[in-house]
Scaffold this active site. Structure first.
Site, PDB file in Angstrom:
ATOM      1  CD  GLU A   2      22.917  61.593  79.323  1.00  0.00           C
ATOM      2  OE1 GLU A   2      23.404  60.576  79.395  1.00  0.00           O
ATOM      3  OE2 GLU A   2      21.919  61.919  79.682  1.00  0.00           O
TER       4      GLU A   2
ATOM      5  NE  ARG B  79      32.504  52.388  81.470  1.00  0.00           N
ATOM      6  CZ  ARG B  79      31.596  53.436  81.322  1.00  0.00           C
ATOM      7  NH1 ARG B  79      30.883  53.405  79.925  1.00  0.00           N
ATOM      8  NH2 ARG B  79      31.777  54.583  81.802  1.00  0.00           N
TER       9      ARG B  79
ATOM     10  CE  LYS C 267      28.438  61.139  81.961  1.00  0.00           C
ATOM     11  NZ  LYS C 267      28.063  61.824  80.761  1.00  0.00           N
TER      12      LYS C 267
HETATM   13  P1  ATP Z   1      29.703  57.533  82.812  1.00  0.00           P
HETATM   14  O1  ATP Z   1      29.286  55.924  82.937  1.00  0.00           O
HETATM   15  O2  ATP Z   1      30.641  57.826  83.652  1.00  0.00           O
HETATM   16  O3  ATP Z   1      28.244  58.076  83.331  1.00  0.00           O
HETATM   17  P2  ATP Z   1      28.837  57.865  80.015  1.00  0.00           P
HETATM   18  O4  ATP Z   1      29.134  56.520  79.183  1.00  0.00           O
HETATM   19  O5  ATP Z   1      27.317  57.632  80.560  1.00  0.00           O
HETATM   20  O6  ATP Z   1      29.584  57.890  81.364  1.00  0.00           O
HETATM   21  P3  ATP Z   1      28.710  59.418  78.137  1.00  0.00           P
HETATM   22  O7  ATP Z   1      28.561  60.988  78.243  1.00  0.00           O
HETATM   23  O8  ATP Z   1      27.609  58.949  77.452  1.00  0.00           O
HETATM   24  O9  ATP Z   1      29.150  59.106  79.563  1.00  0.00           O
HETATM   25  O10 ATP Z   1      29.925  59.048  77.480  1.00  0.00           O
HETATM   26  C1  ATP Z   1      30.267  59.662  76.040  1.00  0.00           C
HETATM   27  C2  ATP Z   1      31.287  58.468  75.576  1.00  0.00           C
HETATM   28  O11 ATP Z   1      32.268  58.148  76.372  1.00  0.00           O
HETATM   29  C3  ATP Z   1      30.425  57.213  75.269  1.00  0.00           C
HETATM   30  O12 ATP Z   1      30.646  56.594  73.979  1.00  0.00           O
HETATM   31  C4  ATP Z   1      31.055  56.419  76.331  1.00  0.00           C
HETATM   32  O13 ATP Z   1      31.020  54.905  75.863  1.00  0.00           O
HETATM   33  C5  ATP Z   1      32.407  56.707  76.457  1.00  0.00           C
HETATM   34  N1  ATP Z   1      32.978  56.338  77.839  1.00  0.00           N
HETATM   35  C6  ATP Z   1      32.435  56.896  78.906  1.00  0.00           C
HETATM   36  N2  ATP Z   1      33.298  56.389  80.089  1.00  0.00           N
HETATM   37  C7  ATP Z   1      34.225  55.659  79.517  1.00  0.00           C
HETATM   38  C8  ATP Z   1      35.460  54.828  79.901  1.00  0.00           C
HETATM   39  N3  ATP Z   1      35.605  54.478  81.385  1.00  0.00           N
HETATM   40  N4  ATP Z   1      36.047  54.199  78.890  1.00  0.00           N
HETATM   41  C9  ATP Z   1      35.894  54.311  77.750  1.00  0.00           C
HETATM   42  N5  ATP Z   1      34.884  55.153  77.234  1.00  0.00           N
HETATM   43  C10 ATP Z   1      33.933  55.707  77.951  1.00  0.00           C
HETATM   44 MG    MG Z   2      26.245  57.336  78.936  1.00  0.00          MG
END
Ligand code: ATP
Ligand code: MG
Length: 547
Positions: free
Chosen positions: A31, A256, A266
């Site tokens: 995102e 994760r 984020k």
């Molecule tokens: P955050 O939780 O930091 O706000 P998010 O998951 O909302 O991150 P996205 O931009 O939606 O951020 O993430 C893109 C991809 O990265 C998604 O498929 C998410 O599952 C993966 N992702 C984000 N953080 C992690 C993590 N700590 N470990 C593994 N995969 C992750």
């Molecule tokens: Mg997300």
């Protein structure tokens, strides 16, 4: 480099062998509402490396269906970070490019009696939703006719209603044991400017509806995501089936990545930037990919770290030092090893001729002769580390300089400290010493020095700022564990020290990596100029390194 090997690879192998899929197609769907962090590196590397292992393809797809927080700056940052990590997507898509097709699928669901327009407010909807132990209640608007729903949805699209006034929901089952199946929202009204669509749309699809359709439109075979989407999978499959998607993608979840002492969300990273607690997303203390790059981490170190931590169906927490260790492994034979004095103390060698400068050959990396050698200068005044001198040798474990004690200046001579000069507060301003001209010979072994010290020649030294970085957060303790994360920030996460480097670093450029002898791995910062070089410390030399 390590090879990718995990449970998803096994699934892919089986799917190919059994003919369930012809080729592997994955996607990374960030995102664009912040810069990527090291947690995202797990998702990126997993998607790209798995596809690569089977000669498949990987799309980068910006999940830009929520106009409230998205920005072109983040789109550009994400593209740059991916390229830096060494991945080139086969396609770059935007979720918003599918708004038209997604809208048509919503109409299809309304026509099939599987979606309805609801007038409940968001608050009322969550009251009606029930809990894990109690079933939800049907909305009073659930039984609107198909015609009415079509008309209202059209009006929603045309901008007849205010934000939140109406919602399009899937009609599934308000008493489903999985709360995600209790008539989830599909579209909401948001009168906002979208970074690519402008004001063309005022209704935006929800992630749970948009994401499976986007995967299906792109022919994704294995849709990989982190574990929190586990109980959304049933809804993912429901939308794919009910929308009669030609291509059927499947979702697989992985744990994760968390790192000790590292904030990895984020939302928190954005809060740090907004509150001015760091200089930006690329502050070298940030766990963002641009921050880690500026701190001196390399793509190979990050890839090996991610692959080395493996992948499973549980969330994992890894020691921060594991990443440092990958950096050391990566740069051990690649980085030049110049001399730098971080916290300088001047030594005046009284018996060395004034005005004379000699240049001695020094290998650039003692473990890798291929990196060649350079000339290292020596003259009457040199800098050593303040920590390398003490007036009176305290005990036999002191293996550095002291009054009456002789040490070797590496690639030069033995020197012996004779006296000190102090300021009015008793601080040592400089040390006087004598040198022994015989001791430069590499085969000199008549007597043993009390240690080997690095130095920088004052006659040719270049001033440098060293940014010594420590974790942004202090360790969690009984006393601070309930504090807000903003109150657990480490006041010493950035310590600036002014010292010197040897002259051959005059032309250093941002992102040049070095191992400064005895001081650790450093990288040239983007703030570095010809007059004042700036280096960030990436990590210490040994894994037990702790100041
Ligand atoms: P955050 O939780 O930091 O706000 P998010 O998951 O909302 O991150 P996205 O931009 O939606 O951020 O993430 C893109 C991809 O990265 C998604 O498929 C998410 O599952 C993966 N992702 C984000 N953080 C992690 C993590 N700590 N470990 C593994 N995969 C992750
Ligand atoms: Mg997300």
């Amino acid at each position: 480099m390590a090879e990718i090997n995990n449970f998803i690879k096994t699934i892919m192998e089986n799917d190919l062998r059994e003919g369930k899929v012809d080729a592997i197609v994955t996607r990374f769907p960030p995102e664009p509402n912040a810069y990527l962090h090291i947690g995202h590196a797990r998702a990126i590397i997993t998607n790209f490396e798995l596809a690569k292992a089977f000669n498949g393809t990987t799309n980068l797809r910006f999940d830009d269906t929520n106009p409230a927080k998205e920005d072109k700056e983040f789109v550009d940052g994400i593209i740059e970070d991916l390229a830096w990590l060494g991945y080139k997507p086969n396609n770059v898509f935007y979720g918003s490019d599918y708004f038209e097709k997604t809208y048509e699928k919503a109409i299809l669901l309304i026509k099939k009696g599987l979606a309805y327009v609801d007038d409940l407010s968001q608050e009322e909807m969550s009251k009606y939703r029930g809990t894990l132990t109690e079933p939800g209640k049907n909305s009073p608007w659930r039984d609107r006719t198909i015609e009415e729903n079509l008309k209202l949805f059209e009006e929603m699209k045309e901008g007849k209603y205010k934000d939140g006034e109406k919602t399009l929901r899937a009609k599934i089952d308000m008493s489903h044991p999985n709360i995600n199946m209790r008539d989830p929202a599909m579209y909401r009204i948001l009168h906002l400017n979208h970074h690519r669509q402008g004001t063309k749309w005022c209704i935006f699809p929800m992630y749970d509806f948009a994401h499976p359709l986007q995967d299906a439109f792109e022919g994704i075979t294995h849709s990989l995501c982190s574990l929190e989407y586990d109980n959304h999978r049933i809804l993912y499959d429901w939308f794919v089936e009910k929308c009669e998607m030609e291509h059927v993608p499947h979702q697989y979840e992985f744990g994760r990545l968390n790192i000790t002492n590292t904030i990895m969300s984020k939302r928190y990273l954005r809060a740090l930037v907004d509150a001015g607690k760091v200089s930006g997303y690329d502050d070298p203390r940030m766990p963002t990919l641009c921050g880690l790059r500026r701190k001196g981490f390399t793509p190979d170190a990050i890839r090996n770290f991610i692959l080395g931590t493996g992948l499973s169906r549980i969330n994992s927490t890894v020691e921060a030092d594991t990443l440092d260790e990958e950096l050391r492994q990566d740069l051990k034979l690649k980085a030049l090893r110049p001399n730098a004095v971080i916290n300088p103390l001047k030594v005046i060698i009284d018996n060395y001729p004034e005005g004379q400068v000699e240049w001695n050959e020094a290998p650039n990396n003692t473990e890798n002769p291929e990196l060649g050698s350079r000339k290292l200068s020596f003259s009457r005044e040199v800098y050593i580390e303040r920590d390398d001198f003490i007036e009176q040798k305290p005990n036999k474990n002191w293996k550095r300089l002291a009054l009456g004690v002789e040490v070797r200046l590496m690639r030069a001579y033995f020197i012996k400290a004779t006296s000190v000069e102090k300021d009015e507060n008793g601080n040592i301003i400089c040390v006087h010493a004598t040198y022994d001209p015989d001791t430069k010979r590499s085969d000199f072994n008549d007597r043993k020095p009390n240690g080997n010290l690095h130095y920088v020649d004052a006659a040719t030294a270049i001033p440098a700022e060293f940014r010594l970085l420590e974790p942004l957060m202090v360790d969690e303790t009984e006393e601070n564990k309930d504090l807000d994360f903003m109150e657990r920030l480490n006041p010493n996460s950035l310590i600036i020290s002014n010292g010197y480097v040897e002259s051959f670093l005059a032309d250093t450029k941002p992102l040049d990596h070095y191992q400064f002898i005895r001081n650790g791995y450093f990288v040239t910062d983007k703030d570095s100029t010809k007059d004042k070089l700036v280096f960030n410390r990436t990590c210490g030399l040994k894994s037990s390194f702790k100041k």
